[in-house]
Design an enzyme around this catalytic site. Structure first.
Site: not given
Length: 485
Positions: A189, A175-176, A285, A171
């Site tokens: 996650w 993701y930061r 964000d 996969n």
């Protein structure tokens, strides 16, 4: 037109088109890069390549995907809808009589997908330099501290690669990653994501989870990392589909994970599920607000490989519109055929920048029966990442949902709030700070379609106010002649 095979090629292509600006003056990854890029992004400005970073760090490429045209160029098409057309063509097939005839008709489509299986190579550009032990330090990367309230520097454009410990199926997600030190980061996650599922399986098996983080490479692979693919669709194969040729991959130096061979750099290591999680965040964000601190797994770096002269890819997020809007726009355009395969009544949909992907979705439908809008709402909330949509606005098929002003005008004219608003509950995006609970919130659907007698509406429904097309055309010609249009 073909899709770029590496980030360096993409940078060169953008520069030739006049869509990229090189900056020779030294810049500071601590806040200054964001202060420079934020107004450029909001003004629809060019991609930027900062050639010198404070402390002698590597060049930074940013805003590469920050327009509809650059996003299309990243995927090797003139229009994002061209990729959707390819998906639609693969999905369409005649439905012949008999089971065997159906199977035979499907075989060419399956063969077409199989043609994009990744191609493994041994000599990879991303492994021209191999660092391990103490030399594998994140300090060689000009990692951005984006906003004053951020908890530290964050890797913002990673392709995080893991594999199911039981099946080996890979996969890739975006993701930061907060830098805690030279060889540790947070791994953001969310519980709904593929990486979190792999970690849960590793925990059950009592083993560490290998992780590889690719930076750069073919832009198609960067996009694939954030695309909401069905679980059965491999991101590496999807990258090949976008490239229209198999993605070149190579085995990581520390584990069996396959990584893009043309990446600028690859960070390798592991997450130990037995290790206590660590506080990560806050982080400015894509909602335009700081996502709050929380506990997440810790990633340990064991190796870093890179090209001899690598460029560090980055992005910033914040109050929209930003670069990430165009990555989301690509998803919206590309995945329309898949949504229509489940809900053929959907004519179009749009996630406006102000809705930051999960707060607002406009949907135009071909309404056929009473309550049709509510049927679509419930179906969407049960479909993939649409489960996070906070507000759905359903309108008739003639409404241009790509124009939020038109969509709101039509919907707000057509609703009676008591009759046409539906509330329900379901999963919340982890970044929804207004949710009742961290992972659960209410949702609202607005039926902005024209109401019918079957729905209990017996008054005349008015028509739109519009000029006769012939008269309007003649008037427009005169306005142009007078310099008024």
């Amino acid at each position: 037109m073909s899709a770029p095979q590496s980030m360096g090629q993409f940078v060169n292509d953008l520069e030739k088109r006049g869509w990229l600006r090189r900056i020779a003056e030294e810049v500071d990854p601590f806040l200054e890069v964001t202060a420079l890029c934020d107004p450029v992004m909001k003004a629809g400005g060019p991609a930027l390549l900062f050639e010198k970073t404070k402390g002698g760090g590597r060049p930074i490429a940013i805003n590469l995907f920050g327009s509809r045209q650059r996003m299309a160029a990243a995927l090797g098409v003139e229009r994002l809808e061209d990729v959707a057309a390819r998906i639609r063509a693969m999905m369409e097939m005649e439905i012949p009589d008999g089971l065997w005839a159906k199977v035979r008709s499907a075989l060419p489509k399956l063969k077409q997908l199989a043609a994009f299986k990744p191609k493994e190579v041994k000599n990879a550009s991303c492994q021209e330099v191999i660092l391990e032990g103490a030399r594998a330090s994140l300090d060689i990367l000009p990692i951005l501290t984006c906003w004053p309230g951020d908890a530290g520097p964050f890797i913002t454009l990673p392709q995080v690669i893991t594999a199911d410990p039981q099946t080996g199926r890979q996969n890739i997600g975006m993701y930061r990653m907060q830098k805690f030190g030279p060889q540790t980061t947070g791994m953001h996650w969310h519980r709904h994501k593929g990486g979190a599922a792999h970690l849960a399986k590793a925990r059950a098996l009592g083993q560490k989870l290998p992780v590889a983080v690719a930076l750069g490479g073919p832009p198609a692979t960067t996009y694939a990392a954030c695309a909401p693919l069905p679980e059965a669709v491999d991101e590496l194969m999807f990258s090949g589909f976008l490239l229209e040729s198999p993605l070149r991959v190579t085995k990581a130096v520390s584990c069996d994970l396959l990584v893009p061979a043309e990446a600028e750099a690859v960070i390798e290591g592991y997450v130990d599920p037995a290790e206590p999680m660590r506080v990560e965040g806050p982080f400015g964000d894509h909602t335009g607000f700081y996502s709050l601190e929380d506990k997440y797994p810790v990633f340990h770096v064991t190796h870093i490989t890179h090209r001899k002269d690598f460029i560090y890819p980055a992005t910033i997020v914040g109050r929209p519109p930003m670069e990430d809007f165009y990555l989301g726009l690509a998803t919206e355009r590309i995945f329309l055929p898949l949504l229509q395969a489940v809900l053929p009544e959907v004519v179009d949909y749009h996630m406006p920048a102000e809705g930051v992907f999960h707060n607002l979705v406009f949907v135009a439908i071909d309404k056929q029966y009473p309550g049709h809008a509510f049927k679509v709402m419930n179906a969407l909330w049960g479909t993939g990442q649409m489960m996070f949509a906070k507000v759905l606005v359903i309108v008739d098929k003639h409404v241009n949902v790509q124009d939020p002003q038109e969509a709101w005008w039509e919907a707000l004219n057509h609703i009676d709030p008591q009759r046409d608003v539906l509330f329900t509950r379901g999963p919340a995006d982890a970044l929804d700070h207004a949710a009742q609970l961290p992972w659960l919130h209410s949702k609202m659907g607005l039926d902005g379609t024209r109401k019918t007698a079957d729905e209990g509406f017996h008054r005349p429904w008015p028509e739109r106010v519009e000029m006769t097309p012939e008269v309007q055309k003649k008037a427009l010609d005169k306005l142009k002649k007078w310099g008024l249009a």
